[in-house]
Design an enzyme around this catalytic site. Sequence first.
Site, mmCIF file in Angstrom:
data_model
loop_
_atom_site.group_PDB
_atom_site.id
_atom_site.type_symbol
_atom_site.label_atom_id
_atom_site.label_comp_id
_atom_site.label_asym_id
_atom_site.label_seq_id
_atom_site.Cartn_x
_atom_site.Cartn_y
_atom_site.Cartn_z
ATOM 1 N N CYS B 86 0.841 -1.203 0.000
ATOM 2 C CA CYS B 86 0.000 0.000 0.000
ATOM 3 C C CYS B 86 0.875 1.251 0.000
ATOM 4 C CB CYS B 86 -0.958 -0.056 1.193
ATOM 5 S SG CYS B 86 -2.352 1.067 1.031
ATOM 6 N N HIS B 203 -3.518 -5.670 1.092
ATOM 7 C CA HIS B 203 -2.853 -5.880 2.381
ATOM 8 C C HIS B 203 -2.783 -7.353 2.766
ATOM 9 C CE1 HIS B 203 -2.567 -1.663 3.811
ATOM 10 N NE2 HIS B 203 -3.614 -1.478 3.023
ATOM 11 N N GLU B 205 -1.101 -8.656 5.060
ATOM 12 C CA GLU B 205 -1.018 -8.826 6.517
ATOM 13 C C GLU B 205 -2.396 -8.864 7.174
ATOM 14 O OE1 GLU B 205 -0.595 -6.082 4.910
ATOM 15 O OE2 GLU B 205 -1.303 -4.342 6.043
#
Lengths: 728, 233
Positions: B86, B203, B205
């Site tokens: 990002c 993302h 994560e």
Amino acid sequence: MTISTKELNKVALSREEYNFIVQKLGREPTEVELGMFGSLWSEHCGYKYSAPLLKLLPSRGERVLVGPGEENAGVVDIGDGQVVVMKIESHNHPSAIEPYQGAATGVGGIVRDIFTMGARPVALLNSLRFGPLENEHNRYLFNGVVGGIAGYGNCLGIPNVGGEIVFANCYSGNPLVNALCLGIAEKGKLMKAQAGAAGNVLMLVGADTGRDGIHGASGLASRTFDGEQELRPTVQVGNPFLEKLLIEACLELVQADWVLGMQDLGAAGLTSSVIESVAKAGKGVVMDVLRVSRREEGMTPYEVMLSESQERMLVIVREGCEDKVKVVLERWDLCADVIGQVTEDGLAVIREGEKVVASVPVSLLSSPPRYRRQGKKPLWLEEVQSWEASSLLDLTVGQCNETLLRLLSSPNIASKETVYRQYDHQVMNNSVVLPGEDAAVLRVRGTEKGLSLTCDGNGRYCYLDPCAGGAIAVAEAARNLVCSGARPLALTDCLNFGNPEKDDVYYQMEECIKGMAQACDMLQIPVISGNVSLYNETRGEAIYPTPVVGMVGVIRDLEKRCTMPFKDKGDRVFLLGGEGDGGIGGSEYLEVMHGLVKGKPAIDLDREKQVQQCCLEAIERGIIKSAHDCADGGLMVAVAECCITGGIGLSGKEWCVDDRLDVALFGEQQGRIIISVAPDAVTEIERLACKYHVFLDYLGQVGGEQLSLEEYICLPVEELAKAWRRGI
Amino acid sequence: MKFGIVVFPGTWSDGDCYYAIHNVLGYEAGYIWHKETDLSGYDCLVLPGGFSYGDYLRVGAIARFSRVMVSVERFAQGGGLVIGICNGFQILCEAGLLPGVLLPNDHLQYRCQGTCLRVENNAVPFASRCSTGQVLKVPISHYEGNYFAEEAVLREMEANGQIMLRYCSPQGEVTEKFNPNGSLHNIAGIINNGGNVMGMMPHPERVCEELLGGDDGNLIWESINDYLHERTE
């Protein structure tokens, strides 16, 4: 010297209040003093009209650690050595004038209330009201507010996990922007907004002070206004990046034992922050406005004391530890000014260098007058309440499909995905149940628990029956949490009303609070914090009385959490709690299909409690597979939502409507939950319903691609979804 | 094996990356403050998401000048693995470590939503655990994710297999309908020519646990870990 009415209006003080100040001081107040009294005695800071009524709300509970008004936010124990810090706050008036910055700084302000206490903010919610979007100005306000919430919140990296948006004519030109923030802290590690002992040093950290937001508290939030252009400078401008740095720096500071107190600067800026923190300690203060770093030259002491520049924090430290504060802040590229010191004498002395510009007793500044008025039921209310459904033709069987589609695509019921997809709702890696459900669910790291959060309020119900409406706001919020499998723990409220100096508005406020108190008592949910926003009027027309309830609950075991969508083919669907005749008064149906806002909503709190307990036990025992609050739009809308979100149909048989069709399908009776269970769990749920003495009506079986109920409704789920998704 | 997570003022997915890499997967990880210059001891650098320096001026434009970036560049030039997520992707583009730029989304709104990503090239250190054509479910959260590069650059990237991830349908079809931001060629993630620097807007994560709705993100971290282990052996 006599002061002009115009000058008094500027600081929102009445002539009587002014005379009282003169009498107490034994002299005329200085300009700075007058500004300080005006803002501290404003409704926004001083709760002149609402304080006596707020006492009606129950705020005690074995888990409540900090109740309303004690600190910047309420605190409740969630076990495992952790506490939740929570508060909701309005930013209605600034948002009406400058929607993007108004909403953005609303988020900024409520977030500061949470980390001021030493808690890490972990969730944001918001409750919004606008006039109909067909109107261009309303759309401008709507886009600005949503953009502001997104722009500020996303930059902070705090997930925006839920909320509600409602549209009604009365909010045209006076939108409601209520922002809720929830934080988590270790028990026993909370910071107080207290100045402590004499000698302690006051430091101002974060942003420099500018001329923005002067008279925000007294001017914008505490009287009605027209002519918005002129007021634009009273709206603050937000800098979310600075706030993010401030969060990190302050959460580092609270770890140190030489940091004794923290108080954010919100409404009325330095004035309220400094005075409130020394008032709590029963001390005095001496401060020098020349020590305050400014954004622009030539600012007067008055402007410095009343500026509402954002992203500032007052930090109270032990004398001699000033440099330690600076070291922490420098790491985050932030500055800190030593601006004053706590004194023993109980006086607030404001200097500009050698010159004293204000010197008044702290106790006088911090004890605004309180007005308990006599509410009176307005005549017009009798008239709207006496409306009877019999004056209206019932729906015909052939109209049911079309009515359902119309309701699903009405802005109040339709999916809000186009809004919440603009908010980051997943950052921090704790979001288990995302927006669009009855409640948002966050996991609590290191435990098996979850937190469930929701925001609710129905202004239309409160308009039609303030007491019932207030009770429903609390009951519905609790019901939403229960549907996710959570036990409601505590609530925070934002009370949005018109001008309290008017009899009917005062009546609405009093009755709403009474209703809320009744529901809180019955459901045993304490109020731990809140905010009041009055004078929500445009051109003399008040908004609907709109109490908004933000509630937090705990799911003991996240594995047992429950969601709205229908799950598997063959599951049996029931309506839990359906009983008696709720009518269609005050319903979304009545407004959307007939353009009427009439009738008298009602709630049976005993039954509500039984239904919620039954549902919760069923979820905790793993009996049910889905649960959804049956609310706006009634039974059919709720069932359709379960189908749409599950992507699966429902076929209902053996359905008979013996009363009015519109009431049965679209009436908004309270205390009802749509549940689905596996076929082999039917006996168990029946037994449980019996135990709690609640009705359990069989609706049908999950499966197929259509929602069909006997001859009344027959629509493909895809068509329902299309209608539901095109609403806004 | 140690992951180094770079923290700029305004970064906010540093904690999420740490949690996914360390708490979920058990790999060693540490934070690198933007004023640090010594990156010894780290095997893979992560530039996480957020709003570095408020992203005022232009996304990533200020962060690319922070002190740590000189070291990041040196680390990448030496063949070290760098992944930008990002805002991290945006910074890597600004720093010239990756080609192209990220423009505001074509609809001019922030978007936080689930997306499906087709793995276009698994012969890279960041995707060895995936198969080519595999669809990963990874959410996005950004205002500036609209990937742009000159036509000639894009052609070269396509030819070199530098497009690692593309937005697609749940079935893996790459169509305009499933492009959430207007990215050219539905680009969601790319690698540099050397194959050691990767940037992606979604993302990973955020999807490392079933509880949070999926664990496809682990494939990225596990791929990196595999590569680092093989390299040392």
